[in-house]
Scaffold this motif. Structure first.
Motif, short mmCIF file in Angstrom:
data_model
loop_
_atom_site.label_atom_id
_atom_site.label_comp_id
_atom_site.label_asym_id
_atom_site.label_seq_id
_atom_site.Cartn_x
_atom_site.Cartn_y
_atom_site.Cartn_z
N ALA A 1 0.75 -1.04 -0.27
CA ALA A 1 0.10 -0.11 0.01
C ALA A 1 0.76 1.25 -0.50
O ALA A 1 0.50 2.06 -0.84
CB ALA A 1 -0.78 0.08 0.91
N LEU A 2 2.03 1.24 0.99
CA LEU A 2 2.61 2.63 0.95
C LEU A 2 3.46 3.02 -0.38
O LEU A 2 3.82 4.06 -1.25
CB LEU A 2 3.73 2.21 1.84
CG LEU A 2 3.65 2.39 3.29
CD1 LEU A 2 4.49 1.77 4.63
CD2 LEU A 2 3.33 3.72 3.54
N ASP A 3 3.79 1.72 -0.97
CA ASP A 3 4.58 1.77 -1.98
C ASP A 3 3.83 2.25 -3.43
O ASP A 3 3.92 2.63 -4.22
CB ASP A 3 5.19 0.29 -2.83
CG ASP A 3 6.14 0.08 -2.17
OD1 ASP A 3 7.28 1.19 -1.33
OD2 ASP A 3 6.94 -1.11 -2.01
N ALA A 4 2.01 2.25 -3.49
CA ALA A 4 1.16 2.17 -4.31
C ALA A 4 0.88 3.45 -4.04
O ALA A 4 -0.20 4.06 -4.79
CB ALA A 4 -0.32 1.50 -4.07
N GLY A 5 1.68 4.21 -3.38
CA GLY A 5 1.10 6.16 -2.82
C GLY A 5 0.26 5.73 -1.98
O GLY A 5 -0.27 6.90 -1.36
N TYR A 6 -0.58 4.77 -1.06
CA TYR A 6 -1.38 5.06 0.34
C TYR A 6 -0.91 5.23 1.00
O TYR A 6 0.31 5.61 1.39
CB TYR A 6 -2.09 3.97 0.30
CG TYR A 6 -3.11 3.43 -0.64
CD1 TYR A 6 -4.92 4.11 -0.47
CD2 TYR A 6 -2.49 2.68 -1.91
CE1 TYR A 6 -5.92 3.55 -1.33
CE2 TYR A 6 -4.20 3.16 -3.09
CZ TYR A 6 -5.49 3.12 -2.74
OH TYR A 6 -5.85 2.31 -3.91
N HIS A 7 -1.37 6.76 2.49
CA HIS A 7 -0.74 6.33 3.64
C HIS A 7 -1.57 5.58 4.04
O HIS A 7 -2.13 4.96 3.97
CB HIS A 7 -1.65 7.37 3.84
CG HIS A 7 -1.31 8.88 3.45
ND1 HIS A 7 0.04 8.99 3.66
CD2 HIS A 7 -1.83 10.00 3.02
CE1 HIS A 7 0.02 10.52 2.43
NE2 HIS A 7 -1.44 10.69 1.88
N VAL A 8 -1.04 4.60 5.64
CA VAL A 8 -1.00 3.91 5.66
C VAL A 8 -1.26 3.49 7.41
O VAL A 8 -0.17 4.04 7.95
CB VAL A 8 -0.07 1.98 5.54
CG1 VAL A 8 -0.09 0.77 6.29
CG2 VAL A 8 -0.03 2.35 4.01
#
Length: 179
Positions: free
Chosen positions: A68-75
């Motif tokens: 998710a982080l690599d996809a640009g999401y905040h986690v």
């Protein structure tokens, strides 16, 4: 992993301390683009696994947060996440994340844990998890080594805790993502 603009938030604490409610409140306050990686969901629902040393859910939590982080999401990673079992994985996440990272430990006394648990709306959960079960799970101030966590007491109201985390992480000043 992630980028200089992504946020990683870890929320830990005993059962019924408010972790999931805070994660839900953060998503409601931020909007789209904030992924919730919940230990209970991945361990109990996806894998149907007991909480044990070396459990598959530990790697799944790590992989899901990284993806998710690599996809640009905040986690937001949330769960009991005992320091003994999950600490090494969490430390790798913290070390590897390129953006802003904050960790919180919800310090709720056992008596308050019992009260909060009794107020849950799920009758199956209430029947399955007794006071003795909660006592067996309870770990007083199970902090990660190194002083990386901000301790939030039981006296902090849900909206205040959400607001504090939004400010601390900088999420309060960011727009929701168009995902």
């Amino acid at each position: 992993m992630g980028s200089s603009t992504t946020r990683l938030v870890v929320i830990r604490g005993n059962s019924a301390s408010g972790k999931s409610s805070i994660a839900t409140g953060l998503r409601a306050a931020f909007g789209r683009g904030l992924a919730i990686v919940g230990q209970d969901n991945l361990r109990r629902v996806v894998l149907r696994e007991h909480d044990r040393h070396g459990g598959a859910n530990i790697g799944l939590i790590d992989t899901t947060a990284r993806y998710a982080l690599d996809a640009g999401y905040h986690v937001v990673v949330e769960g009991i996440l005992s320091a003994e079992r999950y600490g090494p994985m969490l430390q790798r996440l913290l070390d590897d994340h390129c953006g802003t990272t904050r960790c919180y430990y919800l310090d709720v006394p056992y008596e308050e844990t019992l009260r909060r648990h009794a107020s849950k709306p799920d009758p199956e959960l209430l029947a399955a998890v007794s006071a003795d079960t909660l006592r067996g799970w309870y770990r007083e101030r199970d902090l990660l080594p190194g002083g990386t966590e901000t301790v939030i007491g039981a006296d902090s109201a849900l909206p205040d805790t959400v607001e504090q985390i939004m400010r601390d992480t900088g999420l309060a000043g960011l727009p929701a993502l168009d995902v």
